[in-house]
Design a protein around this motif. Sequence first.
Motif, mmCIF file in Angstrom:
data_model
loop_
_atom_site.group_PDB
_atom_site.id
_atom_site.type_symbol
_atom_site.label_atom_id
_atom_site.label_comp_id
_atom_site.label_asym_id
_atom_site.label_seq_id
_atom_site.Cartn_x
_atom_site.Cartn_y
_atom_site.Cartn_z
ATOM 1 N N LYS A 1 5.004 -2.985 -9.388
ATOM 2 C CA LYS A 1 3.560 -2.985 -9.595
ATOM 3 C C LYS A 1 3.126 -1.697 -10.274
ATOM 4 N N VAL A 2 1.937 -1.734 -10.845
ATOM 5 C CA VAL A 2 1.312 -0.553 -11.430
ATOM 6 C C VAL A 2 0.045 -0.284 -10.625
ATOM 7 N N GLN A 3 -0.131 0.953 -10.198
ATOM 8 C CA GLN A 3 -1.330 1.333 -9.460
ATOM 9 C C GLN A 3 -2.165 2.302 -10.288
ATOM 10 N N VAL A 4 -3.459 2.040 -10.323
ATOM 11 C CA VAL A 4 -4.400 2.975 -10.941
ATOM 12 C C VAL A 4 -5.282 3.491 -9.814
ATOM 13 N N ILE A 5 -5.258 4.796 -9.593
ATOM 14 C CA ILE A 5 -6.008 5.392 -8.486
ATOM 15 C C ILE A 5 -7.117 6.266 -9.055
ATOM 16 N N ALA A 6 -8.341 5.904 -8.761
ATOM 17 C CA ALA A 6 -9.505 6.653 -9.244
ATOM 18 C C ALA A 6 -10.061 7.521 -8.125
ATOM 19 N N ASN A 7 -10.398 8.727 -8.481
ATOM 20 C CA ASN A 7 -10.998 9.636 -7.505
ATOM 21 C C ASN A 7 -12.167 10.366 -8.179
ATOM 22 N N PRO A 8 -13.372 9.817 -8.049
ATOM 23 C CA PRO A 8 -14.521 10.439 -8.720
ATOM 24 C C PRO A 8 -14.854 11.831 -8.195
ATOM 25 N N LYS A 9 -14.521 12.112 -6.929
ATOM 26 C CA LYS A 9 -14.795 13.451 -6.390
ATOM 27 C C LYS A 9 -13.884 14.492 -7.026
ATOM 28 N N GLU A 10 -12.616 14.140 -7.135
ATOM 29 C CA GLU A 10 -11.653 15.075 -7.734
ATOM 30 C C GLU A 10 -11.659 15.001 -9.260
ATOM 31 N N LYS A 11 -12.377 13.995 -9.808
ATOM 32 C CA LYS A 11 -12.462 13.779 -11.265
ATOM 33 C C LYS A 11 -11.086 13.500 -11.866
ATOM 34 N N LEU B 1 -9.912 14.562 -15.757
ATOM 35 C CA LEU B 1 -10.857 14.134 -16.782
ATOM 36 C C LEU B 1 -11.797 15.248 -17.210
ATOM 37 N N ASN B 2 -12.119 15.247 -18.503
ATOM 38 C CA ASN B 2 -13.107 16.220 -18.969
ATOM 39 C C ASN B 2 -14.516 15.731 -18.618
ATOM 40 N N GLU B 3 -15.479 16.603 -18.747
ATOM 41 C CA GLU B 3 -16.838 16.305 -18.281
ATOM 42 C C GLU B 3 -17.474 15.130 -19.028
ATOM 43 N N ASP B 4 -17.058 14.916 -20.266
ATOM 44 C CA ASP B 4 -17.645 13.824 -21.053
ATOM 45 C C ASP B 4 -17.096 12.455 -20.672
ATOM 46 N N CYS B 5 -16.021 12.445 -19.903
ATOM 47 C CA CYS B 5 -15.338 11.172 -19.636
ATOM 48 C C CYS B 5 -15.214 10.869 -18.149
ATOM 49 N N ALA C 1 -13.520 7.581 -13.985
ATOM 50 C CA ALA C 1 -13.096 7.714 -12.585
ATOM 51 C C ALA C 1 -13.942 6.841 -11.671
ATOM 52 N N ASN C 2 -14.978 6.223 -12.249
ATOM 53 C CA ASN C 2 -15.797 5.291 -11.477
ATOM 54 C C ASN C 2 -15.043 3.969 -11.330
ATOM 55 N N GLU C 3 -14.966 3.485 -10.107
ATOM 56 C CA GLU C 3 -14.166 2.281 -9.828
ATOM 57 C C GLU C 3 -14.590 1.094 -10.693
ATOM 58 N N ALA D 1 -13.468 5.535 -1.538
ATOM 59 C CA ALA D 1 -14.236 4.414 -0.977
ATOM 60 C C ALA D 1 -13.910 4.224 0.503
ATOM 61 N N GLU D 2 -14.879 3.680 1.225
ATOM 62 C CA GLU D 2 -14.645 3.341 2.623
ATOM 63 C C GLU D 2 -13.667 2.163 2.707
ATOM 64 N N PRO D 3 -12.838 2.123 3.750
ATOM 65 C CA PRO D 3 -11.880 1.010 3.877
ATOM 66 C C PRO D 3 -12.612 -0.336 3.978
ATOM 67 N N GLU D 4 -12.001 -1.361 3.438
ATOM 68 C CA GLU D 4 -12.541 -2.713 3.535
ATOM 69 C C GLU D 4 -11.593 -3.553 4.372
ATOM 70 N N TYR D 5 -12.166 -4.521 5.076
ATOM 71 C CA TYR D 5 -11.363 -5.307 6.006
ATOM 72 C C TYR D 5 -11.546 -6.797 5.735
ATOM 73 N N GLU D 6 -10.611 -7.564 6.276
ATOM 74 C CA GLU D 6 -10.746 -9.019 6.264
ATOM 75 C C GLU D 6 -10.122 -9.561 7.541
ATOM 76 N N THR D 7 -10.450 -10.817 7.859
ATOM 77 C CA THR D 7 -9.970 -11.426 9.101
ATOM 78 C C THR D 7 -9.035 -12.581 8.777
ATOM 79 N N ILE D 8 -7.887 -12.597 9.511
ATOM 80 C CA ILE D 8 -6.911 -13.667 9.298
ATOM 81 C C ILE D 8 -6.469 -14.222 10.645
ATOM 82 N N LEU D 9 -5.805 -15.369 10.602
ATOM 83 C CA LEU D 9 -5.193 -15.913 11.813
ATOM 84 C C LEU D 9 -3.862 -15.219 12.055
#
Length: 693
Positions: free
Chosen positions: A63-73, A177-181, A185-187, A212-220
Amino acid sequence: MGKQHGSLSIDSENIFPIIKKWLYSDHDIFFRELISNSCDAITKLKKLEIIGEYIVPDDQEFKVQVIANPKEKTLKFIDNGLGMTEDEVNEYINQIAFSGATDFLEKYKDKTNEDQIIGHFGLGFYSAFMVADEVHIDTLSFKEGAKPVHWECDGGTEFEMEEGTKSTVGTEITLFLNEDCLEFANEYRAREVIQKYCSFMPTEIFLVNETAEPEYETILPEEKTEKDTVIETIIEEAKTEEKENENGEKEIVEISPKTEKLKILKRPVALNDIHPLWTKHPNDCTEEDYKAFYRKVFMDYKEPLFWIHLNMDYPFNLKGILYFPKINTEYDSIEGTIKLYNNQVFIADNIKEVIPEFLLLLKGVIDCPDLPLNVSRSALQNDGFVKKISDYISKKVADKLSGMCKTDREAYEKYWDDISPFIKFGCLKDEKFCEKITDYILFKDLNSKYLTLSEYIESNLPKDEVADADTEKSSDSVEASETEENSEENGEKAKKTIYYVTDERQQSQYINMFKDADLNAVILTHNIDSPFVTQLEQKNETIKFQRIDADLTDTFKEEVDADAMKADTDTLTELFRKALNNEKLDVKVEKLKNDAISSMVTLSEESRRMQDMMKTYNMYGMDPGMFGSNETLVLNANNTLVQYILKNKESKQVPMICEQLYDLALISHKPLAADAMTKFIARSNEIMMLLTK
């Protein structure tokens, strides 16, 4: 490995500004380049597994993961592909424009050809510097005993490289990222760009927002897998409801039992489809598959008419699906979208070197790994090979349409009104397409029947009527009844006239005359029809197109003595010119078989086409009369109103009747101008007032 300091091996210290500003037209394209490099690394590792040079752990999911962090830019691109050694970083990163994909293919070209490698140029990585002030690489090669490598560069020509800390095989690229870009980093912005360029890349792509805050789901419980992270067990109590039983007594009934469910971290969902429909064999695709893919890719919820699945392996590799949308209305845009891919990597929309111009009215996807792209992978190097691809696509479309006409004429006729503008445009733009499809172009006639050109000519041949070779005819009114002998006597090739209608409502009087005389005409109402019929005439000297109000055929007229009609013509011409205050008015008097018709207006085919051309090129300031005669007013000598005018020339009512007859004739020919319509309505009221006296 000791710490290294060095300079990138490049020919010019100005290469980075060029890469940053000019190599790619769109700055967001760095997503495509970095993710496709990650997919390459994974594809290469899979190849090595196939040929026995690497054993992939059983639990490894590529798999390929893209991890965005707007706080850390920052943006991170992480893959679990084959990674790089120190020497390979030196070779592929520190020497700009050395293509790792090309080198890999050369080394293993005789061992396997099962999967394609996306990259070709070795410049994709440097697109990161369009948006980043600094870039870090952490990589660990799959090779036994390899040591991790950490590399960083601040966008100048100098880099730092040392032993890293990465413990898993693969590569992680971090962009500061530079300031113009910072938008990237926005999801949601990152998701938008990934879906734009990477929707069909061959390895699953996941986007993570670290802040981002964790997201959940419900399964059997039975749905739980080893990958799921259980947060808590939730007990849903049984649900009951008070109901009335057969005895009329109320009782508590359980409507859903007590249930145990698991609350888990939301499972990641890949942003891409690694097996797009065009990669499958047409026999494995259902009608609903094609429609669903169309809705997904083009966000068009109007169903396509039909489609063509392209699937070619020789002499070049090309796959794709072309959809025929509804394009028949004048007001809807008929510009389509054909998305071009290279090994499932999006290149651009509507690249005219590959897609024949007329096919740009369609919607579809084409994937051709053999395309000769330039170094930025965003444009084509135009050569003969690209032309062959374009010709092949055009041929497949022509084959599909002609085959449908021959084997499923009913369906072909059903689609015709929608696809005819596209086919006619194709004939105007593509000579080879025109040659293949001309015999399968349909014309809708006055009875709403669809006919090919040859079928129309055959059905409209006169049975008993033969034109008099001595009858004087204007050059623009060659009759369908002319025999070849007559034409040869006149020194001309035999021509068959195809009559046509451009506005069924406006030309209804002429249509009724044709139907009464058992004559036929075709309906040509689209803007493209005018240049199209001109092209048909140029390619076939035995036919000519003529609008039904261009002239009156002998079928509608009685034979008369021309000399005997001259006096009436002179009289009526003088009366009408005076009444209409138009000394240039052209008047013709005929004895029509239908005495209910009082007046008509005709305009020669040549004059009409010249006027249409002037409108097309916005030549409104020029006088149409300079290119040919204007409208001719045809008066029916057998009509009671016309006879009244001849017998009551001095009556004060005659000028008003002349004006009314002219306007009535004009209304059947074209819309009245605003002032003329105002006068016509007032005059009609005046005539009705006279009837009441």
